[in-house]
Design an enzyme around this catalytic site. Sequence first.
Site, PDB file in Angstrom:
ATOM      1  N   ASP A 197      20.647 -25.092   5.816  1.00  0.00           N
ATOM      2  CA  ASP A 197      19.845 -24.954   6.050  1.00  0.00           C
ATOM      3  C   ASP A 197      19.468 -24.182   8.168  1.00  0.00           C
ATOM      4  OD1 ASP A 197      16.464 -26.548   6.640  1.00  0.00           O
ATOM      5  OD2 ASP A 197      16.988 -25.608   7.616  1.00  0.00           O
TER       6      ASP A 197
ATOM      7  N   TYR B 215       2.958 -13.828   0.239  1.00  0.00           N
ATOM      8  CA  TYR B 215       4.020 -14.977   0.398  1.00  0.00           C
ATOM      9  C   TYR B 215       3.951 -15.301  -0.845  1.00  0.00           C
ATOM     10  CZ  TYR B 215       4.413 -20.059   0.113  1.00  0.00           C
ATOM     11  OH  TYR B 215       5.005 -21.955  -0.232  1.00  0.00           O
TER      12      TYR B 215
END
Length: 330
Positions: free
Chosen positions: A31, A149
């Site tokens: 991450d 998106y």
Amino acid sequence: MKVLITGGAGFIGSHLAEEHLKRGDEVYIIDDLSTGSMENIEHIKGLPSFHYYLDTVTNHHLTAELVDLCDIIYHLAAAVGVKLIVESPVRTIETNIRGTEVVLHHAAKKRKRVLLTSTSEVYGKTEKVPFNEEDDLVMGATHKGRWSYACSKAIDEFLAIAYWKEKRVPTVVARLFNTVGPRQTGQYGMVIPNFVRQALNNEPITVYGDGTQTRCFTHVNDVVGALIKLAEHPQAVGEVYNIGSAQEVSILQLAERIRDLAGSKSEITFLPYEMAYEEGFEDMLRRVPDISKISGLIGYRPKYNLDDILTSVIEYSTRKFQSGVVSNKE
Ligand code: UDP
């Protein structure tokens, strides 16, 4: 079993990591903390079977190594949140497409199983409800940031399915519908954490548009359970599944319910879309999943209803407020 979760310090990723740890699995996460946070993994980061790497999935060397080590790869790392997407379309497109390319490229070497999380946004502006996995996707114009998106996640889906068809990499696509629960931040525009924060502060609750638009919310625990079953199910390979709930609520009803459950004195105000997002912003009026495909495969049925979800978020946010760690934006 060893699992890799990209985006593992995010809201959904951290719950998924927790569940795999409970099952006795070895969990690896990557991450870059762009939308995730160390706070999400604070309670698990010291465990011997939890390994975290603060880096981006586009670091080929690291991703190759971890993909090679693990049995299942959950690819969750992505730019999320309508507000973030409208403000940063370049970041959205690049993060979503490049990351998926890298993960699939490395998974292909030993044909590792990959579960890609996609989104109900890919259905776009379709007005036919409920949304079925076989439906056409109805995109908006390219100058409207929101659709970047949907399109970038649709490309991710195409890629995942292509890797299965062409290279026999076992991939599964999960289209998530409005997932909520503890640890979700309101920073990127998500409605429930925002309304709960406003209600707990007795501030005006800001409904965008006229509040007649509807959504179906799913508790993150239901989503995590479904993701694990899909990732492990041999018949899920090469397929796309909706994960959501069929309990539909309008955003205005949602604001009222949150105000009631939180015992708040907030007034409810309406904000035009162009002020909340951008000029010409297009919202979806209804977004309801058809969950018959996933129910048929794994017997999926959400355990949490809307009140359970709202109560769990209100309790979580109240605890956070009391411990004084909630910033104004969260
Ligand atoms: N919304 C709202 N007030 C907020 C945040 C969102 O009225 O403070 C609305 C938003 O316009 C949308 C719905 O709530 O109609 C759900 O928004 P969210 O960003 O959570 O998810 P979306 O379904 O749009 O991806």
